[in-house]
Scaffold this motif. Structure first.
Motif, short mmCIF file in Angstrom:
data_model
loop_
_atom_site.label_atom_id
_atom_site.label_comp_id
_atom_site.label_asym_id
_atom_site.label_seq_id
_atom_site.Cartn_x
_atom_site.Cartn_y
_atom_site.Cartn_z
N ALA A 104 -30.87 17.78 -79.65
CA ALA A 104 -30.56 16.79 -78.61
C ALA A 104 -31.72 16.68 -77.63
O ALA A 104 -32.05 15.57 -77.17
N ASP A 108 -33.72 13.12 -77.05
CA ASP A 108 -33.77 12.41 -75.77
C ASP A 108 -35.18 12.33 -75.21
O ASP A 108 -35.59 11.30 -74.68
N ALA A 141 -27.95 8.40 -77.49
CA ALA A 141 -27.40 9.75 -77.65
C ALA A 141 -26.02 9.73 -78.31
O ALA A 141 -25.50 10.79 -78.67
N VAL A 235 -26.85 15.40 -73.23
CA VAL A 235 -27.82 14.34 -72.95
C VAL A 235 -28.81 14.84 -71.91
O VAL A 235 -28.40 15.37 -70.86
#
Length: 456
Positions: A104, A108, A141, A235
């Motif tokens: 993740a 991002d 996301a 996120v």
């Protein structure tokens, strides 16, 4: 003692198994030093999940030899880790939840670097452009849920709280979970973990599957608030301002538990937005709550808001002490008002487009000694603008407490100086002194050295 470390190679799942040559090259290119530094520090924070550390500078110093590299392979990419914290592994295999969080971070950081920064489609100097960027980061996301009814309750509160407050936050989360609510938090420990943990039990009892436990963070704070193990959607927003906007755009209601300066920054951010005349009619349930032992804490928060922003700000929230079922009932009723309002206005349930957020709340604030000393902390301005400046003051204290750059700035130049009206500074002094006395600035057992000085 040197912490235990391991070397490993890990592979992603899903869309990140395929990256373009340009994307891989950007992470491989030694000239992209800042991007790599950002990726390394955020990944190290994720790997450090569950430890008793809330100091970004200390974390980097504890693992000076940690390294992570993107390895292009025929079917996509892998990540090669060297000297990674051993706690992230079980029998030589990385814990699955931590592995998801690592990718993740990659997703991002790469998306913001490639698609947002410098893209003429997103004018980050305008309110509309900034909001559009926040929306696209969240959509990329995969955390937006456009087909579901409003049910996301964002919970704010401190990472350094006593056991009684943690247990209370867990009970509130349980009551929310029993009523079908999902939970969003800053993703860390303490009052960010408690509601998620309680909601998992409430969801299990109601046989609710697919519950969302959303954690939203940003590079400057993730080392102090590493993702807790319950987060199933992480996120990484580019900065604190976009993180806060993501919270209020996604939330259908917000519950605030006891915390420190970071929690106060969040309260001021939301109140400043709700005080804008364009938002006067928009329903937004906001509940401040804690156990009986937190009664005086919230009385001090309420007094500070009265002394600075006035009665109009106090009317935008309700304080509920030691009654988790009532918190959940009122939040559910408030969210029903949100649903009905958005249905009448044809606004999206999954993203609050109608909420007016001025540039004062979107412009990234970099806490330096100069910027902290020149904050406009005076009452001769509308309360929403004063809230914006107060928010920046507390943001600077957060930086000086736990963020790597802020800590180094204070070590080099001494405490930040905060100037303003005597009445406002007196209210801040009482509030901050309470936070220090209650050990809400650092984890318990760690001596607190003030990073600020109030100059009247």
């Amino acid at each position: 003692m040197r912490p235990a470390v391991v070397d490993a190679v890990i592979s992603p799942k899903g869309s990140l198994s395929v990256l373009s040559r340009a994307e891989v090259g950007k992470l491989l290119d030694a000239s992209q030093g800042e991007l790599y530094r950002l990726f390394r520090s955020c990944t190290l924070a994720v790997l450090n999940s569950g430890t008793d550390l809330d100091d970004g500078k200390e974390l980097l110093e504890r693992y000076p030899d940690f390294d992570i590299r993107v390895v292009p392979v025929q079917r996509g990419v892998q990540l090669a880790l060297r000297n990674a914290p051993a706690e992230a592994f079980v029998d030589g295999e990385m814990i699955q939840g931590i592995r998801e969080h690592v990718f993740a971070v990659l997703r991002d950081i790469l998306y913001v670097s490639e698609r947002i920064i410098g893209n003429p489609a997103f004018d980050l100097d305008t309110s509309e452009g900034t909001t559009d960027a926040v929306f696209h980061i969240l959509r990329n996301a995969g955390v937006l849920r456009p087909t579901t009814q409003p049910r996301l309750v964002v919970c704010w509160g401190g990472h350094s709280i006593p056991r009684e407050e943690y247990d209370y936050s867990k009970e509130v989360g349980y009551q929310l979970g029993l009523r079908g609510m999902d939970i969003g938090t800053g993703c860390g420990p303490g009052a960010m973990k408690g509601p998620m943990k309680g909601a998992t039990i409430g969801h299990a009892k109601q046989r609710i599957v697919g519950g969302q436990y959303l954690g939203i963070t940003e590079p400057g704070i993730i080392a102090a608030e590493a993702p807790n193990p319950i987060v199933n959607a992480l996120v990484i927003m580019p900065d604190i301002e976009k993180r806060l906007e993501a919270f209020v755009r996604l939330a259908h209601g917000i519950v605030v538990f006891p915390g420190g300066v970071g929690t106060m920054e969040e309260i001021l951010y939301l109140l400043g937005i709700l005080l804008h005349p364009d938002n006067a009619e928009i329903p937004f349930p906001l509940i401040l709550t804690g156990p009986t032992s937190a009664r005086d804490y919230f009385a001090r928060i309420d007094a500070f808001i009265a002394d600075t922003l006035g009665a109009s700000a106090q009317r935008r929230y309700r304080i509920i002490i030691d009654d988790p079922p009532q918190v959940a009932r009122e939040m559910r009723a408030g969210i029903e008002r949100v649903r009905a309002f958005r249905a009448r206005r044809n606004d999206a349930y999954h993203f609050n487009w109608m909420l007016k957020i001025d540039r004062d709340f979107q412009q990234p604030f970099v806490p330096t000694h100069e910027s902290m000393a020149t904050l406009d902390l005076h009452k001769d301005q509308p309360p929403d603008r004063l809230a914006a400046h107060l928010r920046r003051a507390f943001s600077g204290v957060v930086a000086g407490n736990v963020k790597e750059d802020g800590i180094r700035a204070v070590e080099t130049h001494g405490p930040f100086e905060i100037r303003g009206d005597g009445e406002i500074l007196a209210a801040m002094d009482m509030l901050l002194a309470d936070f220090v006395a209650q050990q809400r600035m650092k984890l318990p057992g760690k001596r607190y050295e003030p990073c600020y000085r109030l100059v009247r």
